[in-house]
Design a protein around this motif. Structure first.
Motif, mmCIF file in Angstrom:
data_model
loop_
_atom_site.group_PDB
_atom_site.id
_atom_site.type_symbol
_atom_site.label_atom_id
_atom_site.label_comp_id
_atom_site.label_asym_id
_atom_site.label_seq_id
_atom_site.Cartn_x
_atom_site.Cartn_y
_atom_site.Cartn_z
ATOM 1 N N LEU A 126 0.667 -1.110 0.057
ATOM 2 C CA LEU A 126 0.011 -0.010 -0.027
ATOM 3 C C LEU A 126 0.861 1.176 0.009
ATOM 4 O O LEU A 126 0.559 2.050 -0.791
ATOM 5 C CB LEU A 126 -0.888 0.054 1.265
ATOM 6 C CG LEU A 126 -2.168 -0.891 0.931
ATOM 7 C CD1 LEU A 126 -3.014 -0.902 2.460
ATOM 8 C CD2 LEU A 126 -2.983 -0.354 0.107
ATOM 9 N N PRO A 127 1.950 1.329 1.015
ATOM 10 C CA PRO A 127 2.615 2.741 0.921
ATOM 11 C C PRO A 127 3.272 2.778 -0.532
ATOM 12 O O PRO A 127 3.307 3.967 -1.001
ATOM 13 C CB PRO A 127 3.690 2.380 2.019
ATOM 14 C CG PRO A 127 3.228 1.332 2.834
ATOM 15 C CD PRO A 127 2.282 0.302 1.921
ATOM 16 N N PHE A 128 3.713 1.921 -1.281
ATOM 17 C CA PHE A 128 4.455 1.870 -2.634
ATOM 18 C C PHE A 128 3.421 2.352 -3.479
ATOM 19 O O PHE A 128 3.762 3.154 -4.665
ATOM 20 C CB PHE A 128 5.134 0.766 -2.787
ATOM 21 C CG PHE A 128 6.105 0.271 -1.726
ATOM 22 C CD1 PHE A 128 7.497 1.216 -1.406
ATOM 23 C CD2 PHE A 128 6.207 -0.648 -1.081
ATOM 24 C CE1 PHE A 128 8.420 0.916 -0.472
ATOM 25 C CE2 PHE A 128 6.766 -1.263 0.060
ATOM 26 C CZ PHE A 128 8.194 -0.561 0.137
ATOM 27 N N GLN A 129 2.264 1.851 -3.520
ATOM 28 C CA GLN A 129 1.201 2.043 -4.374
ATOM 29 C C GLN A 129 0.703 3.402 -4.318
ATOM 30 O O GLN A 129 0.649 4.368 -5.293
ATOM 31 C CB GLN A 129 -0.059 1.000 -4.298
ATOM 32 C CG GLN A 129 0.182 -0.397 -4.685
ATOM 33 C CD GLN A 129 -1.085 -1.146 -4.278
ATOM 34 O OE1 GLN A 129 -1.455 -1.083 -3.158
ATOM 35 N NE2 GLN A 129 -1.368 -2.177 -4.989
ATOM 36 N N GLY A 130 0.659 3.939 -3.011
ATOM 37 C CA GLY A 130 0.216 5.532 -3.081
ATOM 38 C C GLY A 130 1.364 6.180 -3.527
ATOM 39 O O GLY A 130 1.172 7.310 -4.112
ATOM 40 N N ALA A 131 2.588 5.904 -3.173
ATOM 41 C CA ALA A 131 3.827 6.799 -3.597
ATOM 42 C C ALA A 131 3.818 6.756 -5.069
ATOM 43 O O ALA A 131 4.067 7.869 -5.825
ATOM 44 C CB ALA A 131 5.000 6.302 -3.037
#
Length: 322
Positions: A126-131
């Motif tokens: 999730l954090p990487f997708q958001g980034a």
């Protein structure tokens, strides 16, 4: 060690695919000056099918006879819809808006995979997708503003369909080899593109297509279709669909790189920041998944053969049967 090396090799192949797609996007704009989007797809996939059929036709037909249509049709239809929606969207709205929306399989593929395969959603992504979404917005957001009309809706549909092609393609590879899955996707895209072209666009005048446009169509057919379809499906035999979708977000970056010398388009500071965020996020996510794959497997289940004197309590089914 061998598995890690193999994994990074396939990561490199997907990156190569994004480079080819980025270059192909720039060339497609050149071809559109002589031919409409849907007929460009028809000519492109006709040539691709001839080449792919000549190389793997007998093998593909033999395998398709041994499996049900469900093994290949969902991925093939999704791929066709993705290409058609993307190409029509480019004719209806700006390339920057399309670039942002088409690169969103990174969001849809993990969700679709968890639903189709009944697996837990990869929360660690999730954090990487958001980034990546933030990076794509900065890279392709046209100064930070996005409008939403029919073109944007089609671009979003293209992104969802590509996510479906990745997820269903991953499942199809359980029963079919890479060449067969890629071949069915090429054939389906040709058939559906032809149907839409006959309804929505005037019949193409082949004689009016310039040699430069033909060269572009040849590149799109051989490199950006035959080769990339093969690379993508080959990668799915080793990498998860969520990883492939994340790697494919590099496509707008390479499109921007090739647009500078060929089209005179230049990234501003926001665009450069967005490209950097995408590269860093994709690299971190790829390394994270690599570490997860290296974790030791769970302890083996208890084997009664190794403990002949062990006493096993009967289950409720055993008691009921007795």
């Amino acid at each position: 060690m061998a598995n890690a090396t193999k994994r990074w090799l396939f990561i490199a192949l997907v990156v190569l695919q994004t480079v080819i797609f980025g270059f192909g996007n720039v060339l497609t704009k050149i071809a559109y000056s002589d031919i409409t989007p849907l007929w460009c797809l028809v000519l492109r996939f006709s040539l691709a099918l001839v080449v792919f059929g000549a190389l793997f036709g007998h093998r593909i037909v033999r395998q398709l006879r041994q499996v049900s249509v469900r093994s290949w049709l969902p991925a093939a239809v999704c791929m066709a819809l993705s290409y058609i929606a993307c190409n029509v969207a480019l004719d209806l709205t700006t390339a920057t808006n399309v670039g942002f929306l088409v690169a969103l399989p990174v969001v849809f593929a993990p969700l679709l995979s968890s639903l189709v395969n009944r697996k837990r959603y990869p929360v660690a992504f999730l954090p990487f997708q958001g980034a990546v979404v933030v990076g794509l917005f900065l890279l392709c957001g046209n100064g930070g503003t996005l409008t939403f009309g029919l073109g944007e809706a089609l671009a979003l549909l293209s992104s969802v369909a590509l996510a479906g092609a990745l997820v269903f393609g991953e499942r199809g590879l359980e029963n079919l080899d890479v060449c067969t899955v890629a071949g069915t996707q090429i054939a389906a895209t040709l058939v559906i593109s032809l149907a839409f072209a006959l309804v929505a666009e005037p019949v193409v005048n082949i004689a009016a297509v310039t040699p430069l446009a033909w060269d572009t169509i040849a590149f799109l057919a051989l490199a950006s279709t035959c080769l990339t379809f093969f690379l993508q499906n080959k990668a799915l035999t080793v990498l998860k669909s969520s990883t492939v979708s994340l790697l494919l977000t590099g496509e707008p970056v390479f499109t921007a790189v090739f647009s500078l010398p060929m089209l005179g388009e230049m990234l501003d500071g926001r665009g450069l920041a967005g490209a950097a965020i995408i590269v860093v996020a994709v690299a971190c996510a790829t390394m994270l998944e690599g570490r997860k794959d290296k974790q030791p497997a769970a302890a083996p289940a208890f084997d009664i053969a190794e403990f002949p004197h062990a006493v096993i309590e009967p289950t409720w089914r055993d008691r009921r049967a007795a």
